[in-house]
Design a protein around this motif. Sequence first.
Motif, PDB file in Angstrom:
ATOM      1  N   TYR A 122       0.742  -1.246  -0.089  1.00 23.81           N
ATOM      2  CA  TYR A 122      -0.013   0.210   0.164  1.00 23.81           C
ATOM      3  C   TYR A 122       0.872   1.159   0.030  1.00 23.81           C
ATOM      4  O   TYR A 122       1.903   1.092   0.573  1.00 23.81           O
ATOM      5  CB  TYR A 122      -0.906   0.104   1.279  1.00 23.81           C
ATOM      6  CG  TYR A 122      -1.815  -0.831   1.247  1.00 23.81           C
ATOM      7  CD1 TYR A 122      -2.769  -1.493   0.200  1.00 23.81           C
ATOM      8  CD2 TYR A 122      -2.212  -1.355   2.499  1.00 23.81           C
ATOM      9  CE1 TYR A 122      -3.542  -2.299   0.394  1.00 23.81           C
ATOM     10  CE2 TYR A 122      -3.389  -2.422   2.780  1.00 23.81           C
ATOM     11  CZ  TYR A 122      -4.071  -2.960   1.536  1.00 23.81           C
ATOM     12  OH  TYR A 122      -5.167  -3.487   1.797  1.00 23.81           O
ATOM     13  N   GLU A 125       1.773   6.646   2.221  1.00 19.52           N
ATOM     14  CA  GLU A 125       0.984   7.775   2.813  1.00 19.52           C
ATOM     15  C   GLU A 125      -0.179   7.336   3.560  1.00 19.52           C
ATOM     16  O   GLU A 125      -0.853   7.767   4.590  1.00 19.52           O
ATOM     17  CB  GLU A 125       0.338   8.485   1.477  1.00 19.52           C
ATOM     18  CG  GLU A 125      -0.461   9.757   1.580  1.00 19.52           C
ATOM     19  CD  GLU A 125      -1.223  10.132   0.529  1.00 19.52           C
ATOM     20  OE1 GLU A 125      -1.266   9.533  -0.548  1.00 19.52           O
ATOM     21  OE2 GLU A 125      -1.889  11.356   0.937  1.00 19.52           O
ATOM     22  N   LEU A 126      -0.692   5.999   3.104  1.00 19.44           N
ATOM     23  CA  LEU A 126      -1.917   5.276   3.901  1.00 19.44           C
ATOM     24  C   LEU A 126      -1.442   5.107   5.260  1.00 19.44           C
ATOM     25  O   LEU A 126      -2.283   4.957   6.184  1.00 19.44           O
ATOM     26  CB  LEU A 126      -2.316   4.437   3.034  1.00 19.44           C
ATOM     27  CG  LEU A 126      -3.158   4.530   1.849  1.00 19.44           C
ATOM     28  CD1 LEU A 126      -3.618   3.264   1.109  1.00 19.44           C
ATOM     29  CD2 LEU A 126      -4.326   5.701   2.099  1.00 19.44           C
ATOM     30  N   TYR A 127      -0.008   4.551   5.307  1.00 18.00           N
ATOM     31  CA  TYR A 127       0.213   4.044   6.762  1.00 18.00           C
ATOM     32  C   TYR A 127       0.446   5.293   7.589  1.00 18.00           C
ATOM     33  O   TYR A 127       0.353   5.499   8.859  1.00 18.00           O
ATOM     34  CB  TYR A 127       1.724   3.551   6.753  1.00 18.00           C
ATOM     35  CG  TYR A 127       1.747   2.178   6.004  1.00 18.00           C
ATOM     36  CD1 TYR A 127       1.284   0.989   6.880  1.00 18.00           C
ATOM     37  CD2 TYR A 127       1.448   1.840   4.694  1.00 18.00           C
ATOM     38  CE1 TYR A 127       1.026  -0.091   6.304  1.00 18.00           C
ATOM     39  CE2 TYR A 127       1.436   0.669   3.921  1.00 18.00           C
ATOM     40  CZ  TYR A 127       1.171  -0.575   4.898  1.00 18.00           C
ATOM     41  OH  TYR A 127       0.918  -1.779   4.393  1.00 18.00           O
ATOM     42  N   LYS A 129      -1.251   8.494   7.021  1.00 15.69           N
ATOM     43  CA  LYS A 129      -2.607   9.260   7.473  1.00 15.69           C
ATOM     44  C   LYS A 129      -3.805   8.324   7.902  1.00 15.69           C
ATOM     45  O   LYS A 129      -4.457   8.735   8.513  1.00 15.69           O
ATOM     46  CB  LYS A 129      -2.947   9.706   6.299  1.00 15.69           C
ATOM     47  CG  LYS A 129      -2.120  11.037   5.673  1.00 15.69           C
ATOM     48  CD  LYS A 129      -2.889  11.728   4.510  1.00 15.69           C
ATOM     49  CE  LYS A 129      -2.248  13.201   4.047  1.00 15.69           C
ATOM     50  NZ  LYS A 129      -2.461  13.103   2.524  1.00 15.69           N
ATOM     51  N   LEU A 131      -6.286   4.704   6.794  1.00 21.07           N
ATOM     52  CA  LEU A 131      -7.029   4.330   5.854  1.00 21.07           C
ATOM     53  C   LEU A 131      -8.510   4.903   6.210  1.00 21.07           C
ATOM     54  O   LEU A 131      -8.904   4.911   7.482  1.00 21.07           O
ATOM     55  CB  LEU A 131      -7.348   2.961   5.734  1.00 21.07           C
ATOM     56  CG  LEU A 131      -6.345   1.814   5.318  1.00 21.07           C
ATOM     57  CD1 LEU A 131      -6.765   0.504   5.345  1.00 21.07           C
ATOM     58  CD2 LEU A 131      -5.875   2.265   3.903  1.00 21.07           C
ATOM     59  N   GLU A 132      -9.378   4.941   5.028  1.00 22.46           N
ATOM     60  CA  GLU A 132     -10.755   5.091   5.328  1.00 22.46           C
ATOM     61  C   GLU A 132     -11.444   3.502   4.921  1.00 22.46           C
ATOM     62  O   GLU A 132     -11.089   3.265   3.789  1.00 22.46           O
ATOM     63  CB  GLU A 132     -11.461   6.422   4.491  1.00 22.46           C
ATOM     64  CG  GLU A 132     -10.899   7.457   5.056  1.00 22.46           C
ATOM     65  CD  GLU A 132     -11.447   8.673   4.181  1.00 22.46           C
ATOM     66  OE1 GLU A 132     -12.580   8.611   3.680  1.00 22.46           O
ATOM     67  OE2 GLU A 132     -10.841   9.861   4.023  1.00 22.46           O
ATOM     68  N   CYS A 170     -12.817   2.905  -1.095  1.00 23.37           N
ATOM     69  CA  CYS A 170     -11.771   2.413  -0.384  1.00 23.37           C
ATOM     70  C   CYS A 170     -11.062   1.057  -0.628  1.00 23.37           C
ATOM     71  O   CYS A 170     -11.878   0.356  -1.231  1.00 23.37           O
ATOM     72  CB  CYS A 170     -12.669   2.110   0.845  1.00 23.37           C
ATOM     73  SG  CYS A 170     -13.375   3.455   1.722  1.00 23.37           S
ATOM     74  N   ILE A 253      -1.846  -1.509   9.819  1.00 23.23           N
ATOM     75  CA  ILE A 253      -2.162  -0.166   8.984  1.00 23.23           C
ATOM     76  C   ILE A 253      -3.303   0.420   9.489  1.00 23.23           C
ATOM     77  O   ILE A 253      -4.288  -0.059  10.043  1.00 23.23           O
ATOM     78  CB  ILE A 253      -2.534  -0.442   7.563  1.00 23.23           C
ATOM     79  CG1 ILE A 253      -2.634   0.811   6.576  1.00 23.23           C
ATOM     80  CG2 ILE A 253      -3.804  -1.382   7.256  1.00 23.23           C
ATOM     81  CD1 ILE A 253      -2.411   0.913   5.167  1.00 23.23           C
ATOM     82  N   VAL A 255      -6.582   2.840  10.679  1.00 26.44           N
ATOM     83  CA  VAL A 255      -7.887   3.171  10.118  1.00 26.44           C
ATOM     84  C   VAL A 255      -8.367   4.393  11.016  1.00 26.44           C
ATOM     85  O   VAL A 255      -8.452   4.630  12.025  1.00 26.44           O
ATOM     86  CB  VAL A 255      -8.879   2.072  10.126  1.00 26.44           C
ATOM     87  CG1 VAL A 255     -10.177   2.443   9.749  1.00 26.44           C
ATOM     88  CG2 VAL A 255      -8.494   0.856   9.545  1.00 26.44           C
TER      89      VAL A 255
END
Length: 285
Positions: A122, A125-127, A129, A131-132, A170, A253, A255
């Motif tokens: 992934y 950035e997702l780590y 900020k 996940l949605e 998502c 990760i 959420v």
Amino acid sequence: MSRQVYINGQLFPQEEATISVFDHGLLYGDGVFEGLRAYGGKIFRLEQHVRRLYESAKAICLEIPLSETEMCQAHNETIAANDIQDGYIRSIVTRGAGTLGLDPNRCSNPQVIIIADAITLYPDELYEKGLEIITASTIRNHPAALSPRIKSLNYLNNILAKMEGLQAGCIEALMLNHKGEIAECTGDNIFLVRDGVLMTPPMDAGILGGVTRDAVVELAAEAGIEVQKVTLTRHDLFIADECFLTGTAAEVIPVVKVDDRTIGSGKPGPVTLDLKERFHKLTRS
Ligand code: PMP
């Protein structure tokens, strides 16, 4: 880059790695699989993954023509042949080629396949900020229909939920069980944090027993964090301080939003970040 694929004790260049169109793995999803990861040339928790593969196989009365030790060796040979230091490994055992009918007794040769490849991660950035995710309307398989503890080649239940997630923008989606309780995500287990206590649904919520989930539970215990395997509902998620997912590919990760509702502060929380860091150290040590 061409990969060497293990099939029944032999390595084949990927272009020549083929199985029969009569294989019930293809015709009916009749088979089991694992997803593993190598870090620094070593497969993380190899024995545990192989154990789960054999348990999945046993649950569908599929006899794997190798011992667990031989299966571990086959995994190690396959990553070595592909010169993989950090990568992803997919192991599959199919029922083998049979007739066009369902009868598994007419399949003779289970196919043992091991593919080692690069890992798609992934975005970083997702780590940072978080996940949605959304809650899928597709519920997890009823355990009396097809136990979610079996990592079977039929992943349509998860794929249908994943499609709902993707349609909503998502990359992961939450799946509830037939009782409306939180089960897991399409390819990851879920954890919540509330008042410093770490919570995750128990096995009887109808989930796959994640290898990463087990590792995180151990890491939390080492860190002195209380861990509860308890029934959770969306209400618990809405009022949680933190939420994160675990999986071989995703690792840990955060959420930060579910169904457009902000979880906690809306940023990855301290317990999540601590466990993410500990997991990182464990896999890279
Ligand atoms: N749940 C499901 C449905 C999965 O497919 C996976 C990934 N294999 C997981 C949870 C996470 O399991 P693991 O940590 O062993 O990868």
